[in-house]
Structures are given as structure tokens and as C-alpha cells.
Design a protein around this motif. Sequence first.
Motif, PDB file in Angstrom:
ATOM      1  N   GLU A  40       0.865  -1.204   0.000  1.00  0.00           N
ATOM      2  CA  GLU A  40       0.000   0.000   0.000  1.00  0.00           C
ATOM      3  C   GLU A  40       0.891   1.240   0.000  1.00  0.00           C
ATOM      4  O   GLU A  40       1.403   1.646   1.043  1.00  0.00           O
ATOM      5  N   GLU A  52      -4.895   3.537  -2.054  1.00  0.00           N
ATOM      6  CA  GLU A  52      -5.774   4.330  -1.183  1.00  0.00           C
ATOM      7  C   GLU A  52      -5.940   5.722  -1.791  1.00  0.00           C
ATOM      8  O   GLU A  52      -4.943   6.389  -2.137  1.00  0.00           O
ATOM      9  N   HIS A  67      -3.889   8.508  -0.136  1.00  0.00           N
ATOM     10  CA  HIS A  67      -2.443   8.384  -0.348  1.00  0.00           C
ATOM     11  C   HIS A  67      -2.066   8.903  -1.738  1.00  0.00           C
ATOM     12  O   HIS A  67      -1.045   9.565  -1.906  1.00  0.00           O
ATOM     13  N   ASP A  71     -11.106   2.892   3.919  1.00  0.00           N
ATOM     14  CA  ASP A  71     -10.231   3.270   5.036  1.00  0.00           C
ATOM     15  C   ASP A  71     -10.655   4.687   5.432  1.00  0.00           C
ATOM     16  O   ASP A  71     -10.029   5.666   5.028  1.00  0.00           O
ATOM     17  N   HIS A 111      -8.367   1.192  -0.933  1.00  0.00           N
ATOM     18  CA  HIS A 111      -8.844   1.839   0.288  1.00  0.00           C
ATOM     19  C   HIS A 111      -9.478   3.154  -0.130  1.00  0.00           C
ATOM     20  O   HIS A 111      -8.800   4.164  -0.306  1.00  0.00           O
TER      21      HIS A 111
END
Length: 353
Positions: free
Chosen positions: A182, A218, A221, A291, A246
Motif C-alpha cells: 500500500e 488508497e 495516499h 479506510d 482503500h
Amino acid sequence: MDKPLLSPQPTTYRFSFGPWNISEGADPFGPNVRDVFPHAGKFALYRSLGFEGVQLHDDDVVPDIDSFSASQVLAKSKEFGQMLRNEGLQPEFVAPRLWFPDATIDGGFTSNSESDRQYAWDRTQRSVDMARAMGCRTVGFWFAREGTFIREAKSAKLAYERLLAGVNRTLAYDPEIQVWIEPKPNEPADMAYVPTAGHATALAYASESPARVKVIIETAHALLANLDPSDEMAFCLAHDKLGSIHLNDQNGLKYDQDKNFGSVNLRGAFNQVLVLEEGGYGCRGEFVGLDVKAMRTQRGVPVIEHLVSSRKVFLDLVDKVRSFDRNRVAEFRSSRDYEGLELYTLEHLMGRK
Ligand code: XUL
Ligand code: MN
């Protein structure tokens, strides 16, 4: 004329989140604003909220993990796996939490200290064993402290070599295990190694078993790396490297916010769902992972609305993607009328077309 886009895949989506997404509302500047909701009580909530996958850190499975022997950890993991099955849940991945213990203050795999690196490997090995004990075949690597606050602190080339060696060692340890990386560009380190999908995918191809190394994208991110999350997902899909996602959102370049999916940039969220649908994501049982963190100001215990809303927004956007008129899109593309395409997209999102 461009070919019309692929028609949407008829997919029933399965959703996952990690128990840390039900939190007590602390932040680095203030204590809990909600009573502690028992960790063990969280798993009974999943199904009623519409989720069947559980993202796990090793110490979500066995709290205080370092105080137990390897065989105790295995026994506890087996029990935990049975508890999940009883709740109708499936573990999605187990991630060694290499960012809380003292031995990971300066990173695990990339620490300058040999004993820290050994700790990182021991804990990774244990996560593989735990995953296996729970009937799961995936370890997740979020390289939290694998970076620096000043670039002179470590040899970056050596750090990347050590990360690749860690991936290879994990693959060799269990021939069935998958490694999902990730990427995130910063926080808690100022500058992290493996900041983007491209870096993670390169590690996958460079590894001893590329087919077993995948990526978790994600939203927040990617945004922190100033990249388009839908494009990060598309890149991984094009290389068959999208292990999981995510979904969340992020309001500008600041700390990792994990806001509700679609809450900052609805069009950006639409484009993520568009890319996922057109890439056939989910057809092989991949989870739509969230997330997301509840707002600190939200009353109640446990706070679960952020999970329910993000899931609903995803499904509503699936409807929007499926009713996006592909023939019109193809016409706009072939006449290179992107002004027209933009207006159509915005009106479609506003429910007018
Ligand atoms: C950190 C993050 C982690 C990973 C799991 O920003 O996203 O929660 O998803 O370790
Ligand atoms: Mn995440």
C-alpha cells in the motif's frame, strides 16, 4: 472514431474495512472524544453494516502480540479465524504493524540497525503464519516508517534493495502467500520510500514471483502524492496488480485525513468507480475496501455512519457509472469535444442528464 467504452461488468461488490475505522476520536492534539468501544465487539457489527471483509493488522488479531510465544500467537489466530467465520466474515489481509514498537522507530526493513531489521522480518514471518492460520493468503505492507525525516539519514538505494529483499523473503517463506503493498508518500515519515503505485508495481515486477505481489491503492495516499487516484488504480489494473483499494477522500495536501468517500471531490470519486467498473475490478472476489475515519466531532458510540455513508456513495456512483451514456462519450471523444464531454459529465453527476 474511438471505440465505445467497454460495457460495465455485472458485479456484486463485497466490502471490507479494518477495525481501526471504528475509533474513539483521538488525534495527535487531543484525547478520545468517545468512550472506548471494545475492539472485540466491532466484528459483530460488520455484516449488519453491509461488510464481509476484515482488513487486519497482526495486533488487531492478537493484541500485545510481542508478549506471546509463536505457538500462542498461532493458537489465538486460529481462534480469531473461527470467530470471523462464525460472524460470516473473511479476513482480507494481515499487516505486520511495523510502526508502533520501539524496534521500528526508524523503520523496520530499512532501519540502519541490524536488530531492528531482524525484528521486522520476525514479525513479518509471524504475520504470514497468522494469515495462514486464519485461512487467508495475503500479507499487507504499508511501509509506514520506511522512509526518513532527512534524506542523509539512510542510503536510499540500499533501502530500496532491502525492501525488495523483504518482499522476496516473504514470498520464499510461503509459496502461496501474496504480498500487497500500500504506497503512501509521507506520514508518519516526512518522505517515504515506495510513495506511488508505480514504485510498488516496479517492486512487484522485480520480485522473484511477480504474480504474487500486488498493490493496494488508497485514495488519500494518491492525493497526498498529488496524483489522481483513479489513474493510480487504472495503472494497477492495466498491469493486473490491483489487489485491493482503500477508498476515502482528502481535502488538499495536509495530514492523511481518511474522509468519507466522495465527500471532497465527488467527480474524482465517480472517476475511481468508473475505472474500477471498466477494469472489471471485483469480478474475482476483490473487496471494495474502505479506510475512512469518523469525524472527531461526531456524537455516539460506536460511530459507524462514515462507513455506511461511504459504502452507499460507492454504490450510488456505480449506478451513475452504469447510466453514463457510453455512446455519447464515444461521440464526444471522436469529435474531440471535451468541453461537451465535461458538461455532460457534470450534468450527469448533478442528475440532469
Ligand atoms: C495508513 C493506512 C493504513 C493501512 C493499513 O495511512 O492507510 O491504515 O491501510 O496498514
Ligand atoms: Mn489504508
